[in-house]
Scaffold this active site. Structure first.
Site, PDB file in Angstrom:
ATOM      1  N   ARG A   1      49.790  -3.527  11.302  1.00  0.00           N
ATOM      2  CA  ARG A   1      49.781  -2.457  10.517  1.00  0.00           C
ATOM      3  C   ARG A   1      50.269  -2.206   9.364  1.00  0.00           C
ATOM      4  O   ARG A   1      50.235  -1.263   8.524  1.00  0.00           O
ATOM      5  CB  ARG A   1      50.021  -1.127  11.527  1.00  0.00           C
ATOM      6  CG  ARG A   1      49.239  -0.890  12.625  1.00  0.00           C
ATOM      7  CD  ARG A   1      49.363   0.592  13.040  1.00  0.00           C
ATOM      8  NE  ARG A   1      50.839   1.105  13.487  1.00  0.00           N
ATOM      9  CZ  ARG A   1      50.967   2.558  13.607  1.00  0.00           C
ATOM     10  NH1 ARG A   1      49.847   3.216  13.758  1.00  0.00           N
ATOM     11  NH2 ARG A   1      52.070   2.646  13.748  1.00  0.00           N
ATOM     12  N   ASP A   2      51.081  -3.406   8.909  1.00  0.00           N
ATOM     13  CA  ASP A   2      51.663  -3.486   7.558  1.00  0.00           C
ATOM     14  C   ASP A   2      52.058  -4.640   7.161  1.00  0.00           C
ATOM     15  O   ASP A   2      52.653  -4.989   6.456  1.00  0.00           O
ATOM     16  CB  ASP A   2      52.952  -2.907   7.548  1.00  0.00           C
ATOM     17  CG  ASP A   2      53.357  -2.426   6.204  1.00  0.00           C
ATOM     18  OD1 ASP A   2      52.862  -2.197   5.149  1.00  0.00           O
ATOM     19  OD2 ASP A   2      54.653  -2.235   5.986  1.00  0.00           O
ATOM     20  N   LEU A   3      50.835  -5.358   6.994  1.00  0.00           N
ATOM     21  CA  LEU A   3      50.613  -6.990   6.577  1.00  0.00           C
ATOM     22  C   LEU A   3      50.430  -7.003   5.149  1.00  0.00           C
ATOM     23  O   LEU A   3      49.552  -6.138   4.610  1.00  0.00           O
ATOM     24  CB  LEU A   3      49.540  -7.596   7.293  1.00  0.00           C
ATOM     25  CG  LEU A   3      49.486  -9.062   6.857  1.00  0.00           C
ATOM     26  CD1 LEU A   3      50.938  -9.578   7.394  1.00  0.00           C
ATOM     27  CD2 LEU A   3      48.247  -9.846   7.474  1.00  0.00           C
TER      28      LEU A   3
END
Length: 247
Positions: A43-45
């Site tokens: 969710r935060d690549l």
């Protein structure tokens, strides 16, 4: 290790940069396959959460990771992630972000590595969010053979994006050694030497503290053994002594 650099010459990708982009894409696809196999979504690549190493890229910062089968974890109106690399469904919140959201973010990180900018450029969060939701990505500077692959990964609808096994196949063949240019290898070596020196200094400090503590304890013990003690009683005050005549 070092973080993902942006391309210094996005308009003319060299053969080296094309090989490096393939290696980066393959490494990230493999890493995400492991993450998703564990039942998680990152969710935060983004570029700041990717480290380059001799054996391939490493994904870090799982602070906003969620289970694939979990319900929405954020409150209404809240967003988790970085707008420039978030998927439309992650922004909208009407649909939970699943593995396809990480595919979208992976493509964004690769566009940044290839061109020096994200697929929806930069700017204030509101403008970025609008472009992610409604505009097409900017892929100028992405090597031709990979442009179609990344365009598919950046589709607005999650079910139109390629699944990770197919994406990995699209990046092959890939050579992990292509990731690190001579300059990056020197930077990695310098950072590893710096980390080793820092670790050694911390170890020496711990040893000095332990030695100092040991000496303090030994000093306390010695002081306790030589501390003043009251004299042994004698005469009539001695325990068990017979009273003197006349007393």
């Amino acid at each position: 290790m070092c973080r993902v650099p942006r391309s210094p010459r996005p308009s003319a990708p060299s053969a080296r940069s094309r090989r490096a982009l393939r290696a980066l894409g393959a490494g990230l696809a493999e890493a995400l396959l492991d993450v998703h196999a564990a039942g998680l979504v990152h969710r935060d690549l983004k570029p700041g959460n990717i480290l380059l190493a001799e054996d391939g890229p490493k994904i870090i910062d799982f602070g906003v990771t969620k289970a694939v089968d979990a319900s929405q974890l954020t409150a209404t109106g809240a967003m988790v992630g970085t707008p420039a690399f978030m998927s439309p469904e992650q922004i909208a919140e009407s649909r939970d972000a699943g593995p396809a959201s990480d595919v979208f973010s992976l493509a964004g990180a690769l566009v940044y590595a290839a061109t020096g900018a994200g697929p929806f450029s930069a700017g204030d969060p509101a403008s970025l969010i609008y472009r992610v939701m409604y505009e097409e990505p900017r892929l100028d500077g992405v090597p031709g053979p990979l442009r179609g692959v990344l365009s598919a990964c950046l589709a607005k609808e999650p079910d139109r994006r390629p699944v990770l096994p197919a994406l990995l196949e699209a990046f092959l063949p890939a050579d992990p050694a292509a990731l690190l240019s001579p300059a990056l290898r020197r930077e990695v070596a310098a950072r590893e030497a710096e980390a080793a020196a820092l670790a050694g200094e911390r170890s020496r400090r711990r040893l000095r503290r332990r030695g100092s503590t040991g000496r303090t304890r030994a000093g306390r013990a010695a002081g306790a053994s030589s501390a003043w003690r009251p004299p042994r009683p004698s005469g009539r005050w001695a325990p068990g002594a017979a009273p003197r005549p006349g007393h």
